[in-house]
Each structure stands twice: as structure tokens, then as C-alpha cells.
Design a protein around this motif. Structure first.
Motif, PDB file in Angstrom:
ATOM      1  N   GLU A   1      32.320  38.891  46.013  1.00 19.71           N
ATOM      2  CA  GLU A   1      33.352  38.566  44.863  1.00 19.71           C
ATOM      3  C   GLU A   1      33.485  39.659  43.976  1.00 19.71           C
TER       4      GLU A   1
ATOM      5  N   GLN B   1      37.188  41.117  42.525  1.00 24.64           N
ATOM      6  CA  GLN B   1      37.451  41.601  41.039  1.00 24.64           C
ATOM      7  C   GLN B   1      37.640  42.827  40.315  1.00 24.64           C
TER       8      GLN B   1
ATOM      9  N   LYS C   1      37.777  34.166  36.718  1.00 29.66           N
ATOM     10  CA  LYS C   1      39.061  33.542  37.454  1.00 29.66           C
ATOM     11  C   LYS C   1      39.483  32.427  36.881  1.00 29.66           C
TER      12      LYS C   1
END
Length: 270
Positions: A31, A35, A267
Motif C-alpha cells: 500500500e 501511495q 486515503k
């Protein structure tokens, strides 16, 4: 937005068995990459030992090893900060005069060197942090660049040793007693904080875009280079005072869970 995450290993990212949650790390690191966040292991351990620790799961991470005196990524040396040879030998001589029974680990650009007379149990301690280790009859025989000098002392005299060395070499080297049993010497101004600053410049990342984690005395500077600085709950008091935040302990996956929470927030904001 956080772009750079820097963590100490022993006592911070790693649990008390020297391990980490591989499944959780893989999920978090995946993740992070989505990002645009970079993971950095900043540690006293030899770079090659860190590479072995992460194995196939370490692709894409930066390693600031040997007390941040070396920078590697994906097996390639990016930068090394060496100690002047004569200054390194003078440091070794000063340590040996103070207490010849202490275990000396002299890190060079090609390997970590220990004296050939090192007891077996001490050699095993060295191997827990150093992958490439060579035995030598005299440290003067080392013909590669000196990177770091580490002392391991079962009698926990590192603070007294630091004061002794500083009387002779103060202002010429960087010296820190990270734990009662451990002391590190690197080139002047070479420590975790300064090396992370160099990496920030290299990657074009700011203080406001950096998150750091630590637990020991040698992580105090690490708290100063990140707006989002975290001491794990098991950290020493000086590191806790230097950090902006306190997170869960190394036994509770404090580092990975904090990164995960941060990514969830980012997010939601985006």
C-alpha cells in the motif's frame, strides 16, 4: 502527505526475537508503494544483514546500515561515509587501553572484522547483526575503508567508555552509547539524523513529508528530521522526549500499525 518512512530496527520495528510480521509488512509496504511512500530501515546492523533479514520482501526499500554510515538500495551501495584511517586506529587503541576485554567490531567497506581470539559466544552475538564477518589478528591489517567501530560489552560500561574516548578524540568523531552494552563510533557528523537528511535531499522529500520511528539513544537525532516522529512505548526516555508522538511497542507492531493508520487517513483526505 507522507512520502518517506524511516524506522530503526532493533527494539523498534523488530520484536524482541529480532523478527517482524512478514504478512503485515507485505500488506503495508504494498500500500505504501501505491501511495508513493518510501520505506527506509535505519539501523546499526550491517546493510547486508538487513538485506538478509528482509530477503525477497525487501525489494525497493532503502537501507541506512552500519549506524547510517552506509546507504544501500536493492543490493547496490549508494553512499558510504568513512572514518580517516589513522583516526579509526587511534580510536581502536584508545578503546583497547580502556578495557581489553571488550568485544570490538570494526566495520569496513568490505566486511565487519573481529579479532581472531574472539570467544564463540561473542562471535554469535556479532553474527546476529553482521552478515559478512572476518576474523583478523590485528585491526591494522585491514586495507579497506573504515566505516564504523562498534563495541559490545557484557559489563555494560559503554557510558564510561564514551566519556574516556571523548577525552582524547572528542570533536573528531561521532560517538554514541546507544545501550549500556553497545557503543558506536562513526565519522564526525555521521549519524542517523544527518544521513536521513542526505537521503531526503536525494529523493526530494521534505521534513513535513517524513515519518520516523525509534527507541534508543541513537534514535534521538532521528526524531528531529521528521514532522511525524514516533517513539515506540518501550523507548528510552530521551527518545520519548524528542518524539512528537508515542506509539505501540515493538512487540505490538507499533511501527507497521501506525503507518497503516496514516495511510488510511491519507486515503480519506484524498
Amino acid at each position: 502527505m507522507i512520502k518517506l518512512v524511516v524506522t530503526d530496527l532493533d527494539g523498534t520495528f523488530l520484536n524482541n526475537k529480532g523478527l517482524f510480521d512478514i504478512e503485515l509488512f507485505n500488506n503495508v509496504h504494498s500500500e505504501m508503494q501505491k501511495q508513493g511512500m518510501t520505506f527506509v530501515a535505519c539501523t546499526g546492523k550491517q546493510c547486508e544483514r538487513v538485506e538478509k533479514l528482509f530477503g525477497e520482501h525487501g525489494k525497493g526499500i532503502w537501507v541506512l546500515g552500519d549506524s547510517a554510515a552506509r546507504i544501500k538500495k536493492d543490493g547496490e551501495v549508494v553512499k558510504e561515509f568513512s572514518i580517516d584511517r589513522e583516526l579509526a586506529l587511534q580510536s581502536i587503541e584508545t578503546i583497547q587501553r580502556f578495557a581489553p576485554d571488550m568485544t570490538l567490531i570494526v566495520c569496513a567497506s568490505d566486511a565487519a572484522y573481529v579479532h581472531s581470539s574472539i570467544p564463540g559466544e561473542m562471535y554469535n552475538v556479532v553474527k546476529s547483526s553482521y552478515e559478512q564477518v572476518k576474523k583478523i589478528d590485528s585491526f591494522q591489517e585491514i586495507d579497506s575503508r573504515f566505516i564504523k567501530i562498534t563495541v559490545y560489552d557484557t559489563e555494560e560500561r559503554s557510558s564510561a567508555l564514551r566519556k574516556h574516548v571523548e577525552k582524547t578524540l572528542g570533536g573528531q568523531i561521532y560517538i554514541v552509547d546507544s545501550e549500556p552494552k553497545w557503543l558506536d563510533i562513526t565519522a564526525l557528523h555521521t549519524h542517523k539524523g544527518e544521513t536521513v537528511k542526505k537521503l531526503q535531499e536525494l529523493l526530494g522529500v521534505t521534513y513535513e513529508e517524513t515519518m520516523s520511528f525509534g527507541d534508543g539513544e541513537n534514535d534521538v537525532e532521528l526524531m528531529a528530521i521528521a514532522k511525524y516522529s514516533f517513539a515506540v512505548s518501550n523507548a528510552c526516555e530521551n527518545t520519548k522526549k524528542a518524539a512528537r508522538f508515542i506509539t505501540k511497542s515493538n512487540e505490538e507492531n507499533g511501527v507497521l500499525l501506525t503507518i497503516q493508520d496514516c495511510m488510511d487517513l491519507q486515503k480519506n483526505v484524498n
